[in-house]
Design an enzyme around this catalytic site. Structure first.
Site, PDB file in Angstrom:
ATOM      1  N   GLU A  18       0.859  -1.284  -0.188  1.00 39.28           N
ATOM      2  CA  GLU A  18      -0.033  -0.023  -0.033  1.00 39.28           C
ATOM      3  C   GLU A  18       0.741   1.232  -0.014  1.00 39.28           C
ATOM      4  O   GLU A  18       1.991   1.287   0.690  1.00 39.28           O
ATOM      5  CB  GLU A  18      -0.809   0.041   1.346  1.00 39.28           C
ATOM      6  CG  GLU A  18      -1.586  -0.973   1.311  1.00 39.28           C
ATOM      7  CD  GLU A  18      -2.652  -1.321   2.548  1.00 39.28           C
ATOM      8  OE1 GLU A  18      -2.784  -0.217   3.238  1.00 39.28           O
ATOM      9  OE2 GLU A  18      -2.688  -2.409   2.848  1.00 39.28           O
ATOM     10  N   CYS A  25       5.134  -7.302   7.613  1.00 44.08           N
ATOM     11  CA  CYS A  25       6.049  -6.959   8.681  1.00 44.08           C
ATOM     12  C   CYS A  25       6.256  -7.981   9.807  1.00 44.08           C
ATOM     13  O   CYS A  25       5.071  -8.778  10.061  1.00 44.08           O
ATOM     14  CB  CYS A  25       5.521  -5.613   9.187  1.00 44.08           C
ATOM     15  SG  CYS A  25       6.499  -4.801  10.578  1.00 44.08           S
ATOM     16  N   CYS A  61      -1.383  -3.116  14.971  1.00 45.39           N
ATOM     17  CA  CYS A  61      -0.991  -2.841  13.673  1.00 45.39           C
ATOM     18  C   CYS A  61      -1.723  -3.787  12.757  1.00 45.39           C
ATOM     19  O   CYS A  61      -1.283  -4.911  12.837  1.00 45.39           O
ATOM     20  CB  CYS A  61       0.520  -2.665  13.528  1.00 45.39           C
ATOM     21  SG  CYS A  61       0.900  -2.089  11.882  1.00 45.39           S
ATOM     22  N   GLY A  98       5.715  -2.154   7.073  1.00 41.76           N
ATOM     23  CA  GLY A  98       7.149  -2.782   6.824  1.00 41.76           C
ATOM     24  C   GLY A  98       7.859  -1.960   8.031  1.00 41.76           C
ATOM     25  O   GLY A  98       7.439  -0.918   8.283  1.00 41.76           O
ATOM     26  N   SER A 121      10.256   6.244   9.753  1.00 36.86           N
ATOM     27  CA  SER A 121       9.697   5.702  11.145  1.00 36.86           C
ATOM     28  C   SER A 121      10.218   4.408  11.340  1.00 36.86           C
ATOM     29  O   SER A 121      10.034   3.444  10.668  1.00 36.86           O
ATOM     30  CB  SER A 121       8.228   5.917  10.787  1.00 36.86           C
ATOM     31  OG  SER A 121       7.823   5.701  12.219  1.00 36.86           O
ATOM     32  N   SER A 143       8.327   5.372  16.800  1.00 33.11           N
ATOM     33  CA  SER A 143       6.974   5.140  17.182  1.00 33.11           C
ATOM     34  C   SER A 143       7.118   4.614  18.641  1.00 33.11           C
ATOM     35  O   SER A 143       7.524   3.520  18.896  1.00 33.11           O
ATOM     36  CB  SER A 143       6.519   3.783  16.430  1.00 33.11           C
ATOM     37  OG  SER A 143       6.459   4.211  15.198  1.00 33.11           O
ATOM     38  N   HIS A 180       4.657   5.105  21.670  1.00 31.87           N
ATOM     39  CA  HIS A 180       3.365   4.574  22.042  1.00 31.87           C
ATOM     40  C   HIS A 180       3.378   4.151  23.625  1.00 31.87           C
ATOM     41  O   HIS A 180       2.160   3.644  23.804  1.00 31.87           O
ATOM     42  CB  HIS A 180       2.864   3.334  21.238  1.00 31.87           C
ATOM     43  CG  HIS A 180       2.991   3.605  19.639  1.00 31.87           C
ATOM     44  ND1 HIS A 180       2.615   4.798  19.102  1.00 31.87           N
ATOM     45  CD2 HIS A 180       3.364   2.977  18.707  1.00 31.87           C
ATOM     46  CE1 HIS A 180       2.787   4.764  17.868  1.00 31.87           C
ATOM     47  NE2 HIS A 180       3.150   3.580  17.480  1.00 31.87           N
ATOM     48  N   ASN A 185      -6.164   3.420  14.951  1.00 35.52           N
ATOM     49  CA  ASN A 185      -7.218   3.460  13.936  1.00 35.52           C
ATOM     50  C   ASN A 185      -7.554   1.850  14.452  1.00 35.52           C
ATOM     51  O   ASN A 185      -6.863   1.056  14.620  1.00 35.52           O
ATOM     52  CB  ASN A 185      -6.696   3.290  12.552  1.00 35.52           C
ATOM     53  CG  ASN A 185      -6.554   4.607  11.917  1.00 35.52           C
ATOM     54  OD1 ASN A 185      -7.513   5.356  11.719  1.00 35.52           O
ATOM     55  ND2 ASN A 185      -5.466   5.238  11.825  1.00 35.52           N
ATOM     56  N   CYS A 188      -2.074   2.449   7.018  1.00 40.07           N
ATOM     57  CA  CYS A 188      -1.329   1.243   6.014  1.00 40.07           C
ATOM     58  C   CYS A 188      -1.563  -0.202   6.601  1.00 40.07           C
ATOM     59  O   CYS A 188      -1.949  -0.278   7.860  1.00 40.07           O
ATOM     60  CB  CYS A 188       0.050   1.686   5.766  1.00 40.07           C
ATOM     61  SG  CYS A 188      -0.048   2.421   4.273  1.00 40.07           S
TER      62      CYS A 188
HETATM   63  N1  SAH Z   1       7.479   0.199  11.244  1.00 37.89           N
HETATM   64  C1  SAH Z   1       7.706   1.613  11.367  1.00 37.89           C
HETATM   65  C2  SAH Z   1       6.836   2.356  10.190  1.00 37.89           C
HETATM   66  C3  SAH Z   1       5.508   1.777   9.884  1.00 37.89           C
HETATM   67  S1  SAH Z   1       4.127   2.239  10.805  1.00 37.89           S
HETATM   68  C4  SAH Z   1       7.095   2.066  12.618  1.00 37.89           C
HETATM   69  O1  SAH Z   1       6.775   1.191  13.336  1.00 37.89           O
HETATM   70  O2  SAH Z   1       7.337   3.156  12.916  1.00 37.89           O
HETATM   71  C5  SAH Z   1       3.657   3.702  10.823  1.00 37.89           C
HETATM   72  C6  SAH Z   1       3.221   4.394  12.069  1.00 37.89           C
HETATM   73  O3  SAH Z   1       1.654   3.643  12.199  1.00 37.89           O
HETATM   74  C7  SAH Z   1       3.966   3.771  13.332  1.00 37.89           C
HETATM   75  O4  SAH Z   1       4.074   4.829  14.170  1.00 37.89           O
HETATM   76  C8  SAH Z   1       2.951   2.833  13.844  1.00 37.89           C
HETATM   77  O5  SAH Z   1       3.071   2.540  15.246  1.00 37.89           O
HETATM   78  C9  SAH Z   1       1.306   3.374  13.572  1.00 37.89           C
HETATM   79  N2  SAH Z   1       0.409   2.515  13.528  1.00 37.89           N
HETATM   80  C10 SAH Z   1       0.386   1.172  13.302  1.00 37.89           C
HETATM   81  N3  SAH Z   1      -0.981   0.803  13.218  1.00 37.89           N
HETATM   82  C11 SAH Z   1      -1.653   1.689  13.634  1.00 37.89           C
HETATM   83  C12 SAH Z   1      -3.125   2.111  14.152  1.00 37.89           C
HETATM   84  N4  SAH Z   1      -3.996   0.896  14.060  1.00 37.89           N
HETATM   85  N5  SAH Z   1      -3.632   3.175  14.479  1.00 37.89           N
HETATM   86  C13 SAH Z   1      -2.492   4.136  14.535  1.00 37.89           C
HETATM   87  N6  SAH Z   1      -1.406   4.252  14.148  1.00 37.89           N
HETATM   88  C14 SAH Z   1      -0.757   2.850  13.780  1.00 37.89           C
END
Ligand code: SAH
Length: 350
Positions: A94, A114, A121, A161, A193, A216, A218, A296, A339
């Site tokens: 995507e 991933c 995620c 990824g 990221s 990330s 969190h 999300n 994504c």
């Molecule tokens: N693997 C890398 C980049 C891809 S994810 C990383 O972890 O940073 C990109 C961002 O989207 C990351 O901050 C991830 O934690 C966040 N993300 C993943 N799933 C999500 C969701 N369901 N809601 C909000 N953010 C999410």
């Protein structure tokens, strides 16, 4: 053949392409012509100044591939476009194109799936199938620009990824995309990221690229972070934040922290206070900014987003405690723009 470790013209720099074509009996100047067509995503048949034999060689050996648009969703709310792209081997990835005042930003994927296992995620549910080559990461920008007839000015590696689990291809992509011979997108307009692969944060610091690093985060402590992000078992919050402050020392580049707000998991008033306390310790050695993102919903996961008022309160608590924080504007909420969700639908159906 395109793919892991194979010859793939879009993964080459212009001088590598020159060398490759000369080795294959072509004139050196053909490389520039071919490269410019490839950056436009043109089919070999339409490359008007290229000899037919060269086009046939490229096709026969499968050296060049632009992703096919399997699905395209356009947000009625803000025009965000989400692509499900089909790669040469049928794998789906995507990419999302967002329009801002300062231009178009694309969010690209770097792996098919991933393996980092973050609990909230969608990209990681079915694991990782393979890495994308540098050219395949680049080809997402080319395909989107071609389809939309636009020039993209900003890139975020926040799609499917983990960039630092595909470090060499990510780095090659970053060098290609910023090259004046290539799409020539300024390093200042690129963000990478990571979920917190600490050894690669140190490695990246040495590359002198000038891109922006996003972390990330969190969670503010190891028990919460390990429960939602397995990578924390290998590199905990303290090691991660120390790596960030070392990164700043080496590069002078401010780091962005992503904090996904999940109801009942990491979004309480105490969480905001604790997060401020943890970050302030490191703010002595690095400036930082926190992006708050309401999670999300992902079908298989029962995490719920923090409500708007609680999110604002969380942000205010951080600000009152001296930590810079904003709530990320949500784009494409009507098209599942975060994504991993479309690829997930596709893998479930097949
Ligand atoms: N693997 C890398 C980049 C891809 S994810 C990383 O972890 O940073 C990109 C961002 O989207 C990351 O901050 C991830 O934690 C966040 N993300 C993943 N799933 C999500 C969701 N369901 N809601 C909000 N953010 C999410």
């Amino acid at each position: 053949m395109i793919g892991d470790g194979m010859t793939d013209l879009l993964s080459m720099t212009l001088s590598e392409l020159e060398e490759y074509l000369v080795l294959n009996g072509e004139k050196k100047f053909r490389a520039k012509q071919l490269y410019q067509w490839m950056l436009k995503g043109e089919k070999t048949e339409n490359m008007t100044n290229i000899p037919k034999s060269l086009g046939e060689f490229v096709n026969k050996e499968n050296l060049y591939y632009i992703p096919e648009i399997e699905r395209k969703l356009v947000s009625k709310i803000d025009g965000t476009v989400k692509y499900l792209f089909k790669m040469y081997d049928g794998q789906m990835i995507e990419s999302v194109v967002m329009s801002y005042e300062h231009g178009y930003t694309i969010c690209v994927s770097c792996q098919c799936g991933c393996r980092m296992g973050c609990k909230f995620c969608a990209s990681t549910i079915a694991g990782k199938v393979r890495d994308l080559s540098a050219g395949e990461i680049l080809s997402q920008i080319i395909a989107a620009q071609k389809d939309l007839g636009i020039r993209i000015s900003n890139v975020v590696m926040m799609g499917i990824g983990e960039p630092f689990d595909n470090y060499d291809n990510t780095l090659r992509f970053l060098r290609l995309v910023t090259s004046p011979d290539g799409l020539n997108i300024g390093a200042r307009h690129i963000s990478v990221s990571t979920c917190g692969v600490v050894d690669k944060i140190y490695k990246l610091a040495e590359e002198n690229l000038g891109i922006t690093l996003s972390i990330s985060l969190h969670a503010y402590d190891d028990s919460v972070r390990s429960s939602i992000m397995p990578v924390n078992n290998k590199w905990n919050v303290d090691r991660l934040l120390t790596a960030c402050s070392d990164y700043f020392k080496t590069t002078g580049r401010r780091i962005s922290f992503e904090y996904t707000l999940i109801a009942g998991v990491n979004d309480s008033e105490e969480a905001a206070v604790s997060l401020s306390r943890v970050l302030k310790k490191y703010m002595k050695t690095m400036p930082l900014h926190v992006n708050l993102i309401p999670v999300n919903n992902v079908e298989e996961r029962d995490f719920r987003a923090t409500g708007k008022n609680a999110a604002i309160k969380f942000m205010q608590t951080l600000n009152q405690n001296g930590v810079n924080a904003t709530i990320r504007r949500k784009l494409g909420s009507d098209i599942n723009a975060s994504c991993g969700q479309l690829r997930r639908e596709e893998t479930k159906n097949s």
